[in-house]
Design an enzyme around this catalytic site. Structure first.
Site, PDB file in Angstrom:
ATOM      1  CE  LYS A 199      -2.743   1.224   3.999  1.00 40.40           C
ATOM      2  NZ  LYS A 199      -2.066   2.493   4.166  1.00 40.40           N
ATOM      3  CD  GLU A 226       0.213   7.204   4.185  1.00 39.07           C
ATOM      4  OE1 GLU A 226       0.917   8.485   4.307  1.00 39.07           O
ATOM      5  OE2 GLU A 226       0.251   6.531   5.364  1.00 39.07           O
ATOM      6  CD  GLU A 271      -6.173   7.535   7.882  1.00 38.16           C
ATOM      7  OE1 GLU A 271      -5.233   6.820   7.092  1.00 38.16           O
ATOM      8  OE2 GLU A 271      -5.814   7.732   9.022  1.00 38.16           O
TER       9      GLU A 271
HETATM   10  O1  KIV Z   1      -1.171   2.386   8.901  1.00 40.21           O
HETATM   11  C1  KIV Z   1      -2.270   2.023   8.883  1.00 40.21           C
HETATM   12  O2  KIV Z   1      -2.716   1.205   9.707  1.00 40.21           O
HETATM   13  C2  KIV Z   1      -3.092   2.549   7.732  1.00 40.21           C
HETATM   14  C3  KIV Z   1      -4.776   2.294   8.237  1.00 40.21           C
HETATM   15  C4  KIV Z   1      -5.149   3.282   9.080  1.00 40.21           C
HETATM   16  C5  KIV Z   1      -5.237   2.471   6.958  1.00 40.21           C
HETATM   17  O3  KIV Z   1      -2.638   3.238   6.898  1.00 40.21           O
END
Ligand code: KIV
Length: 260
Positions: free
Chosen positions: A113, A115, A182
């Site tokens: 993932k 950002e 988010e």
């Molecule tokens: O780091 C994390 O836990 C996240 C979530 C809050 C989506 O990115």
């Protein structure tokens, strides 16, 4: 657990997706055994809830690889998404590919993932092109907490909302298989969710996303005062832990444990 190939079909069928964070093997084992959780997220939130940092910025690739490996050990069959931590992909495509690869090869992640929208979209496209599934993350991006002015609602102005919708569309076109939204308004989350074929996974963004994610520590009562207002606590394991430790200490002092 769910397979990445099934995720879009789940959205098409209107079935909600559930993701929870896990950082340790024991937590992953328990969550996977429920059969109720579609994806485990090894979030860089580990820095704040486990390692005691104020932000996620100090979290390193080594931290993420170690925790992802632990989660894979606890949940061998799970769909595990691992966060790419601060500055692990922005320096160049080579760096981004190497680090995404590390999370897969050394951590055992099923997906990574990232950002960000804008310049991150091209990076996402290259990583997906290398056969690494990518989840996007828009709205509040804790790694950019200073640039975004704190842990607060994002995209409140019409122009910011237009940019977020454009970023979400670009991430879908770049091959992301889902996007975390988010701390954006319910209306904006709903608009993005309707526009995309891939699912949105909301956190603090209202009920209309295709799925929801929370930090597991928050639902278990481990976060105390630092639990965000949008999170719901489903158990008080902090109290249970305190009680268990107190009972052990009392029995040791009273000579009741261990038994001869
Ligand atoms: O780091 C994390 O836990 C996240 C979530 C809050 C989506 O990115």
């Amino acid at each position: 657990m769910t397979r990445i190939q099934d995720i879009q079909a789940r959205k098409a069928r209107g079935e909600k997706l559930v993701m929870l964070t896990a950082y340790e093997a024991w937590m992953a084992r328990i969550l996977a055994a429920t059969g109720a959780v579609d994806m485990l997220l090894v979030g860089d939130s580990v820095g704040m809830v486990d390692l005691g940092y104020d932000t996620t910025i100090p979290v390193t690739m080594s931290d993420m690889v170690r925790h992802t490996r632990a989660v894979r050990a606890g949940a061998p069959d799970a769909l595990i998404v691992a966060d790419m931590p601060f500055l692990s992909h922005q320096i160049g495509i080579g760096q981004a590919m190497r680090n995404a690869g590390r999370l897969m090869q050394h951590g055992g992640a099923s997906a990574v993932k990232l950002e960000g929208g804008g310049p991150t979209v091209a990076t996402v496209e290259r990583i997906v092109g290398a056969g690494i599934p990518v989840m996007g993350h828009l709205g509040l991006q804790p790694q950019y907490v200073h640039a975004q002015g704190g842990f607060r609602r994002q995209a409140t102005l019409p122009e910011e909302q237009r940019v977020l919708i454009a970023d979400a569309t670009a991430l879908e076109q770049a091959g992301a298989f889902a996007i975390v939204l988010e701390c954006v308004s319910k209306e904006l989350a709903c608009a993005v969710t309707r526009k995309l074929r891939i699912p949105t996974i909301g956190i603090g963004s209202g009920p209309d996303c295709d799925g929801q994610v929370l930090v597991t520590h928050d639902i278990l009562g481990f976060s105390g005062e630092s639990k965000p207002s949008f999170a719901k606590q489903y158990a008080d394991l902090a109290a249970a832990l305190g009680d268990a430790a107190g009972s052990f200490a009392r029995e040791v002092r009273e000579g009741k444990f261990p038994r001869a």
